[in-house]
Design a protein around this motif. Structure first.
Motif, PDB file in Angstrom:
ATOM      1  N   GLN A 156       0.823  -1.206   0.000  1.00 47.12           N
ATOM      2  CA  GLN A 156       0.000   0.000   0.000  1.00 47.12           C
ATOM      3  C   GLN A 156       0.858   1.258   0.000  1.00 47.12           C
ATOM      4  O   GLN A 156       0.546   2.236  -0.695  1.00 47.12           O
ATOM      5  CB  GLN A 156      -0.925  -0.008   1.212  1.00 47.12           C
ATOM      6  CG  GLN A 156      -1.944   1.126   1.190  1.00 47.12           C
ATOM      7  CD  GLN A 156      -3.024   0.926   2.207  1.00 47.12           C
ATOM      8  OE1 GLN A 156      -2.784   0.362   3.270  1.00 47.12           O
ATOM      9  NE2 GLN A 156      -4.222   1.381   1.905  1.00 47.12           N
ATOM     10  N   HIS A 159       2.281   1.883  -3.578  1.00 46.31           N
ATOM     11  CA  HIS A 159       1.352   2.290  -4.632  1.00 46.31           C
ATOM     12  C   HIS A 159       0.479   3.484  -4.275  1.00 46.31           C
ATOM     13  O   HIS A 159       0.042   4.202  -5.161  1.00 46.31           O
ATOM     14  CB  HIS A 159       0.446   1.112  -5.003  1.00 46.31           C
ATOM     15  CG  HIS A 159       1.196  -0.071  -5.512  1.00 46.31           C
ATOM     16  ND1 HIS A 159       1.860  -0.067  -6.717  1.00 46.31           N
ATOM     17  CD2 HIS A 159       1.408  -1.300  -4.981  1.00 46.31           C
ATOM     18  CE1 HIS A 159       2.433  -1.242  -6.910  1.00 46.31           C
ATOM     19  NE2 HIS A 159       2.177  -2.007  -5.872  1.00 46.31           N
ATOM     20  N   GLU A 160       0.234   3.709  -2.985  1.00 46.24           N
ATOM     21  CA  GLU A 160      -0.704   4.764  -2.612  1.00 46.24           C
ATOM     22  C   GLU A 160      -0.121   5.820  -1.678  1.00 46.24           C
ATOM     23  O   GLU A 160      -0.642   6.923  -1.611  1.00 46.24           O
ATOM     24  CB  GLU A 160      -1.936   4.151  -1.915  1.00 46.24           C
ATOM     25  CG  GLU A 160      -2.749   3.243  -2.806  1.00 46.24           C
ATOM     26  CD  GLU A 160      -3.999   2.732  -2.128  1.00 46.24           C
ATOM     27  OE1 GLU A 160      -4.957   2.418  -2.844  1.00 46.24           O
ATOM     28  OE2 GLU A 160      -4.032   2.655  -0.877  1.00 46.24           O
ATOM     29  N   TRP A 186       0.006  11.072   0.376  1.00 44.23           N
ATOM     30  CA  TRP A 186      -0.421  10.159  -0.684  1.00 44.23           C
ATOM     31  C   TRP A 186       0.462  10.314  -1.910  1.00 44.23           C
ATOM     32  O   TRP A 186       1.096  11.352  -2.134  1.00 44.23           O
ATOM     33  CB  TRP A 186      -1.883  10.397  -1.034  1.00 44.23           C
ATOM     34  CG  TRP A 186      -2.212  11.825  -1.381  1.00 44.23           C
ATOM     35  CD1 TRP A 186      -2.213  12.400  -2.622  1.00 44.23           C
ATOM     36  CD2 TRP A 186      -2.581  12.879  -0.466  1.00 44.23           C
ATOM     37  NE1 TRP A 186      -2.550  13.725  -2.537  1.00 44.23           N
ATOM     38  CE2 TRP A 186      -2.783  14.045  -1.222  1.00 44.23           C
ATOM     39  CE3 TRP A 186      -2.749  12.927   0.929  1.00 44.23           C
ATOM     40  CZ2 TRP A 186      -3.152  15.254  -0.641  1.00 44.23           C
ATOM     41  CZ3 TRP A 186      -3.120  14.137   1.499  1.00 44.23           C
ATOM     42  CH2 TRP A 186      -3.316  15.272   0.726  1.00 44.23           C
ATOM     43  N   SER A 187       0.514   9.288  -2.719  1.00 48.65           N
ATOM     44  CA  SER A 187       1.371   9.282  -3.908  1.00 48.65           C
ATOM     45  C   SER A 187       0.897  10.313  -4.931  1.00 48.65           C
ATOM     46  O   SER A 187      -0.292  10.642  -4.980  1.00 48.65           O
ATOM     47  CB  SER A 187       1.366   7.896  -4.553  1.00 48.65           C
ATOM     48  OG  SER A 187       1.857   6.920  -3.668  1.00 48.65           O
ATOM     49  N   THR A 189       0.479   9.839  -7.983  1.00 46.95           N
ATOM     50  CA  THR A 189      -0.426   9.181  -8.921  1.00 46.95           C
ATOM     51  C   THR A 189      -1.699   8.737  -8.224  1.00 46.95           C
ATOM     52  O   THR A 189      -2.514   8.029  -8.806  1.00 46.95           O
ATOM     53  CB  THR A 189       0.260   7.947  -9.532  1.00 46.95           C
ATOM     54  OG1 THR A 189       0.731   7.104  -8.473  1.00 46.95           O
ATOM     55  CG2 THR A 189       1.425   8.364 -10.403  1.00 46.95           C
ATOM     56  N   SER A 190      -1.867   9.133  -6.954  1.00 46.77           N
ATOM     57  CA  SER A 190      -3.038   8.745  -6.181  1.00 46.77           C
ATOM     58  C   SER A 190      -3.755  10.001  -5.708  1.00 46.77           C
ATOM     59  O   SER A 190      -3.480  11.116  -6.158  1.00 46.77           O
ATOM     60  CB  SER A 190      -2.610   7.860  -5.003  1.00 46.77           C
ATOM     61  OG  SER A 190      -3.708   7.308  -4.345  1.00 46.77           O
ATOM     62  N   HIS A 191      -4.692   9.829  -4.797  1.00 45.73           N
ATOM     63  CA  HIS A 191      -5.460  10.933  -4.244  1.00 45.73           C
ATOM     64  C   HIS A 191      -5.957  10.470  -2.889  1.00 45.73           C
ATOM     65  O   HIS A 191      -6.170   9.272  -2.665  1.00 45.73           O
ATOM     66  CB  HIS A 191      -6.637  11.287  -5.162  1.00 45.73           C
ATOM     67  CG  HIS A 191      -7.393  12.518  -4.737  1.00 45.73           C
ATOM     68  ND1 HIS A 191      -8.380  12.489  -3.782  1.00 45.73           N
ATOM     69  CD2 HIS A 191      -7.307  13.805  -5.148  1.00 45.73           C
ATOM     70  CE1 HIS A 191      -8.867  13.707  -3.615  1.00 45.73           C
ATOM     71  NE2 HIS A 191      -8.241  14.524  -4.426  1.00 45.73           N
ATOM     72  N   SER A 194      -8.821   8.133  -3.122  1.00 43.49           N
ATOM     73  CA  SER A 194      -8.579   6.765  -3.593  1.00 43.49           C
ATOM     74  C   SER A 194      -7.907   5.915  -2.524  1.00 43.49           C
ATOM     75  O   SER A 194      -7.860   4.697  -2.635  1.00 43.49           O
ATOM     76  CB  SER A 194      -7.719   6.780  -4.868  1.00 43.49           C
ATOM     77  OG  SER A 194      -6.422   7.272  -4.595  1.00 43.49           O
ATOM     78  N   VAL A 195      -7.395   6.566  -1.471  1.00 42.83           N
ATOM     79  CA  VAL A 195      -6.769   5.833  -0.374  1.00 42.83           C
ATOM     80  C   VAL A 195      -7.771   5.566   0.745  1.00 42.83           C
ATOM     81  O   VAL A 195      -7.853   4.454   1.273  1.00 42.83           O
ATOM     82  CB  VAL A 195      -5.558   6.606   0.195  1.00 42.83           C
ATOM     83  CG1 VAL A 195      -4.900   5.821   1.322  1.00 42.83           C
ATOM     84  CG2 VAL A 195      -4.544   6.902  -0.899  1.00 42.83           C
ATOM     85  N   TYR A 284      -2.472  -1.513  -9.783  1.00 45.42           N
ATOM     86  CA  TYR A 284      -1.630  -0.337  -9.585  1.00 45.42           C
ATOM     87  C   TYR A 284      -0.288  -0.447 -10.308  1.00 45.42           C
ATOM     88  O   TYR A 284       0.600   0.354 -10.087  1.00 45.42           O
ATOM     89  CB  TYR A 284      -1.374  -0.122  -8.092  1.00 45.42           C
ATOM     90  CG  TYR A 284      -2.626   0.148  -7.297  1.00 45.42           C
ATOM     91  CD1 TYR A 284      -3.182   1.420  -7.245  1.00 45.42           C
ATOM     92  CD2 TYR A 284      -3.264  -0.875  -6.614  1.00 45.42           C
ATOM     93  CE1 TYR A 284      -4.331   1.672  -6.522  1.00 45.42           C
ATOM     94  CE2 TYR A 284      -4.417  -0.638  -5.881  1.00 45.42           C
ATOM     95  CZ  TYR A 284      -4.943   0.636  -5.848  1.00 45.42           C
ATOM     96  OH  TYR A 284      -6.085   0.872  -5.125  1.00 45.42           O
ATOM     97  N   HIS A 287       1.172   2.607 -11.975  1.00 44.28           N
ATOM     98  CA  HIS A 287       1.648   3.687 -11.123  1.00 44.28           C
ATOM     99  C   HIS A 287       3.142   3.562 -10.831  1.00 44.28           C
ATOM    100  O   HIS A 287       3.827   4.566 -10.654  1.00 44.28           O
ATOM    101  CB  HIS A 287       0.870   3.691  -9.809  1.00 44.28           C
ATOM    102  CG  HIS A 287      -0.585   4.034  -9.971  1.00 44.28           C
ATOM    103  ND1 HIS A 287      -1.438   4.170  -8.903  1.00 44.28           N
ATOM    104  CD2 HIS A 287      -1.328   4.256 -11.079  1.00 44.28           C
ATOM    105  CE1 HIS A 287      -2.650   4.470  -9.346  1.00 44.28           C
ATOM    106  NE2 HIS A 287      -2.601   4.506 -10.655  1.00 44.28           N
TER     107      HIS A 287
END
Length: 459
Positions: A156, A159-160, A186-187, A189-191, A194-195, A284, A287
């Motif tokens: 996690q 990727h996040e 957060w990453s 490429t994430s938000h 989305s986590v 993922y 990402h």
């Protein structure tokens, strides 16, 4: 069995609350409920609740359930990872006003009898309540997935929550649940949605839930980290729910064998399931190509080991559930193999096949997206993400992206960056002053400012 189906009988009511003793027959009562629900399912009149424990191989299990589970009808249109569009990134129970009868009705209206709950907890209060609340769950069968807690957590982070892996100190901060010290945790490429899920329907208010006995809290619906700490009593209740009420607990490290228990509990089309048992879905994967994330060895093996030991100590309840789940899976599959020769053959077959990955979309590199040569994404001194994009004047002239931003508009001049606003997003919706100095949070990473981590580039 018929008297159970018609009258919803149980030896004694069950209540879960602070200071309440667990009845001696809790395991028996939960197992009885499971048997009743299984009977409904085998008659084609039950409902399936797939409790998708995040980053634990749930997408692969979703793929298997959708294509090989007997009587399973997942809503296909506009769905993602077995979640109907209406509940995507949301706690379905909250969306339904905590009325699980309404939830079941809405699922049927959507044309399904099965769904995945990924951004919400298990309805433990209803499962352990008295009267009508418990009876409303009698047609629900439950399935879940589980993975080594540290492996799940590390995946996690990769990727996040990539900022947690920038240094070993950052990793320790995230294990301790102090993510706010990192700023945007957060990453790129994430938000945050989305986590944790969409605001108002989230799995929890804090990402700390993922490093504080996540499995146990999801089973008990104890996602408020400001509440009382978990106890041994809570662990025993969680274990009873997991092993007595769940029709199957699939261990991701032994996915091909562990999933075979479904053949004897809920029914599995083994012909359709055979190739899916060796198919790993990694949603993922794309990402990773966008980020340079250090490995454990790059962070320092000894330092990471020290942090891991603190994680294991903090998550002792989750480790207890995981180790018990592995033993339970072996017992259930062995029992199923004795009943079903086809399962016995699959169980005895050598599991030496290479795990296949599902087809993934072609991922564009930073150079492809921004017109760079050896471009990179790095964390700046203030914790924000900075794009380094070396390129020639010819590359710059062909690229849609400009690092210089935009000048103030003159009368009649077009909206800044109008050519690159994506459909549905405009300057007024994302950048108007009423949204404050950081713009509309729903517009992050959707415009020409794809990787700024704050305001779109042309605000």
């Amino acid at each position: 069995m018929s008297m159970y189906l018609s009258h919803g009988w149980l030896p004694m009511p069950l209540i879960l609350g602070a200071g309440t003793a667990v009845p001696m027959n809790l395991s028996y009562a939960l197992q009885l409920d499971r048997d009743v629900a299984t009977e409904w399912w085998r008659r084609g009149r039950g409902m399936l609740w797939f409790q998708h424990l995040r980053r634990g191989g749930g997408t692969s299990l979703c793929n298997l359930l959708r294509h090989a589970l007997v009587h399973g009808e997942f809503v296909e249109e506009r769905s993602e990872a077995c979640q109907p569009e209406e509940w995507k990134l949301r706690d379905a129970s909250v969306v339904s006003g905590h009325n699980l009868t309404t939830l079941a009705t809405e699922l049927r209206l959507l044309g399904g009898n099965a769904f995945s709950q990924e951004y919400g907890a298990l309805p433990s209060r209803e499962l352990l309540a008295r009267g009508a609340a418990r009876r409303s769950m009698r047609r629900w069968v439950f399935v879940t997935n589980i993975r080594d807690p540290w492996s799940r957590f590390w995946s996690q982070l990769r990727h996040e929550m990539a900022p947690c892996l920038s240094t070993v100190q950052a990793l320790a901060v995230c294990v301790a649940g102090q993510h706010q010290r990192l700023g945007p945790w957060w990453s790129p490429t994430s938000h945050i949605d989305s986590v944790l899920g969409v605001s108002g329907f989230r799995i929890s208010a804090s990402p700390h839930i993922y490093s504080d006995n996540y499995y146990t809290r999801m089973l008990l619906n104890r996602t408020d980290l400001n509440g009382p700490p978990l106890t041994e009593h809570d662990y025993e209740v969680a274990k009873s729910i997991l092993f007595q009420r769940m029709s199957a607990v699939i261990v991701v490290e032994d996915f091909a064998r562990s999933a075979l228990q479904l053949a004897c509990t809920l029914g599995l089309n083994l012909e359709a399931a055979r190739p899916l048992l060796f198919t790993q879905i990694r949603p993922y994967q794309e990402h990773e190509a966008m980020m340079d994330i250090p490995t454990e060895s790059e962070l320092g093996v000894q330092d990471v080991t020290a942090v891991r030991l603190r994680f294991i100590e903090r998550n002792r309840f989750d480790y207890g559930l995981y180790h018990e789940a592995k033993k339970l899976s072996e017992i259930r599959v062995a029992k199923c193999a004795r009943q079903n020769p086809d399962v016995a053959a699959l169980r005895a077959a050598p599991m030496v096949q290479e795990v296949k990955k599902a087809p993934e979309p072609v991922v564009a590199s930073l150079d492809d997206i921004f017109g760079c040569t050896n471009g990179s994404l790095e964390v700046g001194p203030d914790g924000s993400y900075v794009l380094y994009c070396p390129r020639t004047s010819e590359q710059a002239s062909r690229s849609w992206w400009s690092p210089l931003g935009s000048h103030k508009r003159r009368a009649g001049q077009k909206v800044p960056g109008e050519h690159c606003w994506r459909e549905g997003f405009k300057w007024g919706f994302c950048c108007d002053h009423r949204y404050g100095p950081y713009g509309n949070k729903d517009c992050h990473v959707v415009s020409c400012g794809l990787l700024t981590g704050s305001l779109p580039r042309f605000c």
